[in-house]
Design a protein around this motif. Structure first.
Motif, PDB file in Angstrom:
ATOM      1  N   SER A  12       0.821  -1.215   0.000  1.00  0.00           N
ATOM      2  CA  SER A  12       0.000   0.000   0.000  1.00  0.00           C
ATOM      3  C   SER A  12       0.853   1.262   0.000  1.00  0.00           C
ATOM      4  CB  SER A  12      -0.922   0.007   1.229  1.00  0.00           C
ATOM      5  OG  SER A  12      -0.150  -0.017   2.426  1.00  0.00           O
ATOM      6  N   GLU A  13       2.167   1.091   0.091  1.00  0.00           N
ATOM      7  CA  GLU A  13       3.062   2.247   0.183  1.00  0.00           C
ATOM      8  C   GLU A  13       3.481   2.707  -1.213  1.00  0.00           C
ATOM      9  OE1 GLU A  13       6.197   1.781   3.101  1.00  0.00           O
ATOM     10  OE2 GLU A  13       4.983   0.336   4.188  1.00  0.00           O
ATOM     11  N   VAL A  14       2.602   3.475  -1.850  1.00  0.00           N
ATOM     12  CA  VAL A  14       2.865   3.973  -3.200  1.00  0.00           C
ATOM     13  C   VAL A  14       4.161   4.779  -3.202  1.00  0.00           C
ATOM     14  CG1 VAL A  14       1.992   5.414  -5.082  1.00  0.00           C
ATOM     15  CG2 VAL A  14       0.410   4.008  -3.735  1.00  0.00           C
ATOM     16  N   GLY A  15       5.037   4.461  -4.139  1.00  0.00           N
ATOM     17  CA  GLY A  15       6.337   5.118  -4.211  1.00  0.00           C
ATOM     18  C   GLY A  15       7.454   4.264  -3.644  1.00  0.00           C
ATOM     19  N   ALA A  16       7.089   3.311  -2.767  1.00  0.00           N
ATOM     20  CA  ALA A  16       8.081   2.411  -2.163  1.00  0.00           C
ATOM     21  C   ALA A  16       7.817   0.960  -2.555  1.00  0.00           C
ATOM     22  CB  ALA A  16       8.054   2.552  -0.637  1.00  0.00           C
ATOM     23  N   ARG A  17       6.860   0.758  -3.436  1.00  0.00           N
ATOM     24  CA  ARG A  17       6.415  -0.601  -3.742  1.00  0.00           C
ATOM     25  C   ARG A  17       7.492  -1.453  -4.418  1.00  0.00           C
ATOM     26  NH1 ARG A  17       0.418   0.727  -6.246  1.00  0.00           N
ATOM     27  NH2 ARG A  17      -0.793   0.177  -4.397  1.00  0.00           N
ATOM     28  N   LEU A  18       8.169  -0.903  -5.412  1.00  0.00           N
ATOM     29  CA  LEU A  18       9.059  -1.742  -6.208  1.00  0.00           C
ATOM     30  C   LEU A  18      10.138  -2.427  -5.380  1.00  0.00           C
ATOM     31  CD1 LEU A  18       9.883  -2.959  -8.853  1.00  0.00           C
ATOM     32  CD2 LEU A  18      11.118  -0.849  -9.405  1.00  0.00           C
ATOM     33  N   PRO A  19      10.931  -1.711  -4.561  1.00  0.00           N
ATOM     34  CA  PRO A  19      11.927  -2.426  -3.759  1.00  0.00           C
ATOM     35  C   PRO A  19      11.303  -3.420  -2.790  1.00  0.00           C
ATOM     36  CG  PRO A  19      11.795  -0.101  -3.109  1.00  0.00           C
ATOM     37  CD  PRO A  19      11.032  -0.244  -4.373  1.00  0.00           C
ATOM     38  N   GLN A  20      10.133  -3.111  -2.271  1.00  0.00           N
ATOM     39  CA  GLN A  20       9.452  -4.039  -1.363  1.00  0.00           C
ATOM     40  C   GLN A  20       9.041  -5.308  -2.110  1.00  0.00           C
ATOM     41  OE1 GLN A  20       6.254  -1.578   0.133  1.00  0.00           O
ATOM     42  NE2 GLN A  20       7.470  -0.856   1.862  1.00  0.00           N
ATOM     43  N   HIS A  21       8.473  -5.142  -3.291  1.00  0.00           N
ATOM     44  CA  HIS A  21       8.059  -6.300  -4.075  1.00  0.00           C
ATOM     45  C   HIS A  21       9.259  -7.138  -4.514  1.00  0.00           C
ATOM     46  CE1 HIS A  21       4.137  -4.015  -5.318  1.00  0.00           C
ATOM     47  NE2 HIS A  21       4.125  -4.403  -4.053  1.00  0.00           N
ATOM     48  N   ARG A  22      10.358  -6.470  -4.836  1.00  0.00           N
ATOM     49  CA  ARG A  22      11.576  -7.202  -5.205  1.00  0.00           C
ATOM     50  C   ARG A  22      12.040  -8.081  -4.047  1.00  0.00           C
ATOM     51  NH1 ARG A  22      15.078  -2.315  -8.025  1.00  0.00           N
ATOM     52  NH2 ARG A  22      14.309  -2.570 -10.164  1.00  0.00           N
ATOM     53  N   ALA A  55       7.758  -6.949 -14.554  1.00  0.00           N
ATOM     54  CA  ALA A  55       8.989  -7.221 -15.302  1.00  0.00           C
ATOM     55  C   ALA A  55      10.000  -7.956 -14.436  1.00  0.00           C
ATOM     56  CB  ALA A  55       9.580  -5.914 -15.826  1.00  0.00           C
ATOM     57  N   TYR A  56      10.124  -7.539 -13.199  1.00  0.00           N
ATOM     58  CA  TYR A  56      11.064  -8.179 -12.280  1.00  0.00           C
ATOM     59  C   TYR A  56      10.653  -9.620 -12.010  1.00  0.00           C
ATOM     60  CZ  TYR A  56      14.413  -8.516  -8.441  1.00  0.00           C
ATOM     61  OH  TYR A  56      15.474  -8.893  -7.636  1.00  0.00           O
ATOM     62  N   LEU A  57       9.369  -9.829 -11.848  1.00  0.00           N
ATOM     63  CA  LEU A  57       8.850 -11.171 -11.596  1.00  0.00           C
ATOM     64  C   LEU A  57       9.084 -12.082 -12.808  1.00  0.00           C
ATOM     65  CD1 LEU A  57       7.288 -13.164  -9.845  1.00  0.00           C
ATOM     66  CD2 LEU A  57       5.170 -12.077 -10.595  1.00  0.00           C
ATOM     67  N   GLN A  58       8.859 -11.564 -13.982  1.00  0.00           N
ATOM     68  CA  GLN A  58       9.053 -12.368 -15.189  1.00  0.00           C
ATOM     69  C   GLN A  58      10.521 -12.731 -15.396  1.00  0.00           C
ATOM     70  OE1 GLN A  58       7.104 -10.528 -18.571  1.00  0.00           O
ATOM     71  NE2 GLN A  58       5.231 -10.185 -17.411  1.00  0.00           N
ATOM     72  N   ALA A  59      11.413 -11.872 -14.932  1.00  0.00           N
ATOM     73  CA  ALA A  59      12.846 -12.132 -15.085  1.00  0.00           C
ATOM     74  C   ALA A  59      13.408 -13.016 -13.981  1.00  0.00           C
ATOM     75  CB  ALA A  59      13.616 -10.808 -15.112  1.00  0.00           C
ATOM     76  N   ALA A  60      12.631 -13.249 -12.934  1.00  0.00           N
ATOM     77  CA  ALA A  60      13.131 -13.956 -11.758  1.00  0.00           C
ATOM     78  C   ALA A  60      13.217 -15.472 -11.961  1.00  0.00           C
ATOM     79  CB  ALA A  60      12.246 -13.657 -10.551  1.00  0.00           C
ATOM     80  N   GLY A  61      12.557 -15.991 -12.987  1.00  0.00           N
ATOM     81  CA  GLY A  61      12.592 -17.430 -13.237  1.00  0.00           C
ATOM     82  C   GLY A  61      11.675 -18.226 -12.339  1.00  0.00           C
ATOM     83  N   LEU A  62      10.751 -17.527 -11.679  1.00  0.00           N
ATOM     84  CA  LEU A  62       9.808 -18.163 -10.752  1.00  0.00           C
ATOM     85  C   LEU A  62       8.457 -18.320 -11.448  1.00  0.00           C
ATOM     86  CD1 LEU A  62       9.224 -18.838  -7.656  1.00  0.00           C
ATOM     87  CD2 LEU A  62       8.521 -16.457  -7.457  1.00  0.00           C
TER      88      LEU A  62
END
Length: 289
Positions: free
Chosen positions: A79-89, A127-134
């Motif tokens: 829910s932290e818009v602006g901080a989502r990407l590093p958290q999701h990574r 994009a990060y998820l697709q590149a992760a091989g999972l």
């Protein structure tokens, strides 16, 4: 995998609790793990037999430990818009290290083509998820009908709903509809790997339609008044909303005017095996509270 263990992140949030509720019906509490920042807030889930593990999106080591022995993960977007990407990574990396067999992610309707500025972090996460091989599945959620419930008191008080969506059709659905779809997909598991689901409500409405539906449900006159995006944003700030929230709501309306919240694929209702919850039903429930 009939005995697969399923972990839900963000499980004490509004969507997460509904997902757990649906999952409990589908697979039973003993197969559900919830990863939450504050385990004390999940005491009610622990009381019904759900395993509660501490996991903060910002703490990679904590996430890795929380994912031990987990087969499938539902990543509910931060829910932290602006901080989502590093958290999701961090979540995706932990899932890879734990050998998770499927990760489902709650993204944004037609994220890659959406006119909403909100799409940026979702597109980058995908994009990060697709590149992760999972193995993964994308649950591209449309708008929650409940997103507009906060406007009900002022609309009834002033007899007017203000917005910037023009004649844009909004294929919103109840939060519980999206939660049920997520629960079904993660419960059914690996058969959904590689799928991208565009999820939206069966009965699109304009904000003028929303105002008319509220008027009917409440028995009071309500009319929709369209404003330019900047003017609507200024009005939201004037009535006390924080600027980031005002930005989000105004840009969402502008995106809706461009068709960004419309979809007529009926994928959501097919996944849940029933029509999505009507606008009238959501408004009636909100007015009853």
């Amino acid at each position: 995998m009939s005995n697969a263990r399923i972990l839900v992140t963000g499980a004490t949030g509004q969507l997460g609790r509904l997902v757990v509720q649906s999952l409990r019906t589908l697979v039973g509490a003993d197969r559900i793990i919830v990863a939450v920042r504050d385990p004390a807030k999940a005491a009610d889930l622990a009381a019904i037999g759900v395993e509660v593990r501490a996991a903060d999106y910002n703490q990679p080591a904590q996430l890795i430990a929380a994912f031990a022995g987990v087969d499938r993960v539902l990543l509910i977007s931060s829910s932290e818009v602006g901080a989502r990407l590093p958290q999701h990574r961090n979540v995706i990396d932990a899932a890879v290290k734990a050998g998770v067999k499927l990760l489902a992610y709650t993204s944004l309707l037609r994220g890659d083509a959406s006119p909403l500025p909100l799409k940026a972090e979702h597109v980058a996460t995908e994009a990060y998820l697709q590149a992760a091989g999972l193995p993964f599945v994308l649950l591209r959620n449309g708008w929650y009908t409940e997103n507009y419930n906060g406007f009900i008191p002022s609309a009834l008080e002033h007899g007017a709903l203000f917005g910037a969506a023009g004649e844009g059709r909004i294929a919103a659905a109840a939060r519980a509809d999206y939660a049920e779809a997520a629960a079904r997909v993660i419960a059914e598991g690996e058969a959904h790997a590689g799928k991208i689901y565009e999820l939206a409500g069966d009965q699109p409405f304009t904000l003028a339609d929303w105002a008319a539906a509220l008027a009917e449900a409440a028995g009071k006159p309500v009319a929709y008044q369209n404003l330019p995006e900047a003017e609507f944003r200024g009005l939201l700030v004037k009535v006390g909303l924080p600027e980031p929230v005002a930005d989000l709501l105004a840009s969402a309306d502008a995106g809706a005017a461009q068709g960004g919240l419309f979809d007529d694929s009926h994928t959501l209702s097919r996944l849940i095996g029933r029509p999505t919850t009507s606008l009238g039903a959501v408004l009636t429930a909100a007015l009853a509270r």
